[in-house]
Enzyme design. Structure first.
Site, PDB file in Angstrom:
ATOM      1  N   ASP A 131       0.797  -1.222   0.000  1.00 41.42           N
ATOM      2  CA  ASP A 131       0.000   0.000   0.000  1.00 41.42           C
ATOM      3  C   ASP A 131       0.835   1.279   0.000  1.00 41.42           C
ATOM      4  O   ASP A 131       0.923   1.960  -1.011  1.00 41.42           O
ATOM      5  CB  ASP A 131      -0.960  -0.021   1.200  1.00 41.42           C
ATOM      6  CG  ASP A 131      -2.078   0.980   1.047  1.00 41.42           C
ATOM      7  OD1 ASP A 131      -2.643   1.052  -0.047  1.00 41.42           O
ATOM      8  OD2 ASP A 131      -2.390   1.679   2.022  1.00 41.42           O
ATOM      9  N   CYS A 246     -20.279  -5.802  -8.806  1.00 38.08           N
ATOM     10  CA  CYS A 246     -19.561  -6.607  -9.800  1.00 38.08           C
ATOM     11  C   CYS A 246     -20.017  -8.068  -9.797  1.00 38.08           C
ATOM     12  O   CYS A 246     -19.993  -8.723  -8.756  1.00 38.08           O
ATOM     13  CB  CYS A 246     -18.061  -6.540  -9.522  1.00 38.08           C
ATOM     14  SG  CYS A 246     -17.093  -7.512 -10.689  1.00 38.08           S
TER      15      CYS A 246
END
Ligand code: B12
Ligand code: SF4
Ligand code: SF4
Length: 341
Positions: A131, A246
């Site tokens: 990250d 999705c």
């Protein structure tokens, strides 16, 4: 003498032994700079100062590790089968944030992986990124075959949907084979683009972070722009709307890593979060991603989440917060008390 070539199978087996569920390997050739440079120039990342630093390193692993040869892309699933989001009395805490901080999970496993790589080759150099480091994790994961960057800007795997977090490790050793880049399988679907409550997609696959509720509720430590507040009804930390839309995230996915299972703060009501004491916040958020919003930031979010909630408990929590010493909290609560008027 040229450095040894490592076995891809041995590296993948080592990563799996360190409890990474998704593992792939790619050659460390520089990334196409165009999408990232365009994203920066268009201002779509303007609230995220870290993204504007060390740009050359983000695009070329060789600028991070001298002699970089390979990138190992790694994933840990969370949240599949966690259907708490559908309980209407809970605020929407994004699934990734409900349990243990994924940075810690990846860090521990990458340390173990590094030890195993050093056993294979004692002079190997590594750079690990989860990250906040300087690697574009989705681009590497796509190249290493873990999945594809969906039109919602998140990596999707056929097997795990998009409910997993990523890390990458750059090494200065070639491998004897690499995985193929994953083809993009969205086709003509655009369900995620249409689902976004703030219209945060300037183009398919590209997110304007300024409009993204995930960015606003996690990274913004000031007041949230008024134009985005109505979309925060019932949403206290992060946002999963585009991923929920999705089809690859629907039913039949293997369960997430049990160590990433929800903790009490991840399942708390907005009214409860709004009235946490600072000590309670520190104790309950420790070791979870929710610590990042900070005490005031999380209560500000909870206040905005309660705006559309007419129940007496919600109104009482907002009355209390409207007198809070933190200006971002009191202002958000006053706005929420006037919601819909
Ligand atoms: C900045 C950032 C954000 C920003 C910007 C989001 C974004 N999509 O860029 C904000 C704060 C909004 C954000 C939000 C979230 N994030 Co975030 N974020 C990052 C971070 C730190 C950098 C991403 C980055 O470089 N963005 C800049 C853009 C330009 O880069 P890019 O998206 O890779 O660019 C590619 C696309 O533009 C693509 N592309 C270009 N043109 C086109 C055209 C088409 C058609 C397609 C399909 C693609 C495409 O190619 C580019 C190059 O590969 C990464 C960690 C990391 N170090 O990589 C985590 C990361 C992407 N985030 C993550 C998560 C979980 C989230 C959230 C889901 C959290 C939540 N539930 O609230 C949301 C999702 C929002 C969304 N729809 O993307 C995970 C994603 C895991 C996964 N399965 O993909 C990551 C990888 C963190 C991690 N270590 O796990 N995030
Ligand atoms: S996370 Fe939410 S606000 Fe951000 S792009 Fe996805 S749907 Fe839109
Ligand atoms: S909702 Fe459709 S367009 Fe969006 S990521 Fe999933 S498959 Fe791709």
């Amino acid at each position: 003498m040229s450095p040894p070539v490592l076995s891809a199978d041995a590296v993948v087996a080592a990563a799996r032994a360190c409890r990474f569920t998704l593992v792939g390997v790619a050659p460390a050739a520089p990334l196409d700079p165009a999408p990232f440079l365009h994203w920066l120039a268009a201002g779509w990342g303007s609230g995220l100062s870290a993204m504007h630093r060390r740009v050359a390193q983000r695009l070329d692993p060789g600028a991070i590790v001298p002699g970089a040869r390979s990138v190992i892309a790694l994933g840990i699933p969370y949240g599949a089968g966690d259907e708490t989001a559908s309980q209407p009395e809970l605020p929407v805490i994004a699934r990734y944030a409900r349990g243990r901080d994924y940075h810690l999970a990846h860090r521990d496993r990458m340390r173990a992986l590094r030890r195993r790589l050093l056993e294979m080759d004692p002079t190997v150099n590594t750079y690990a990124c989860v990250d906040a480091g300087v690697a574009m994790e989705k681009a590497w994961a796509e190249r290493a075959g873990l999945g594809w960057i969906g039109k919602h800007g998140v990596l999707v795997s056929r097997q795990h949907g998009s409910w997993f977090t990523l890390s990458v490790m750059v090494i200065d050793r070639s491998l004897d084979r690499y995985h193929q880049p994953h083809p993009r399988l969205c086709g003509d679907c655009d369900l995620c683009l249409r689902a976004c409550p703030t219209g945060a997609f300037p183009l398919p696959g590209v997110v304007d972070a300024r409009l993204c509720l995930s960015c606003q509720t996690v990274e913004n430590h000031e007041s949230i722009p008024v134009a985005l507040r109505a979309a925060l009804a019932g949403r206290a930390f992060g946002c999963d709307v585009c991923q929920e839309a999705c089809p690859y995230n629907h039913s039949g996915l293997p369960p997430g890593d049990p160590r990433q299972a929800p903790r009490p703060l991840g399942l708390m009501s907005a009214a409860k979060i709004a009235t946490l004491t600072r000590d309670e916040f520190i104790r309950l958020s420790a070791g979870t991603p929710m610590a990042r919003a900070g005490y005031h930031g999380l209560r500000r979010n909870a206040a905005l989440a309660l705006g559309s909630d007419a129940r007496p408990s919600a109104r009482a929590a907002l009355e209390q917060l409207s007198r809070d010493a933190s200006p971002i909290v009191s202002e958000a609560a006053q706005w929420a008390l006037g919601y819909g008027k």
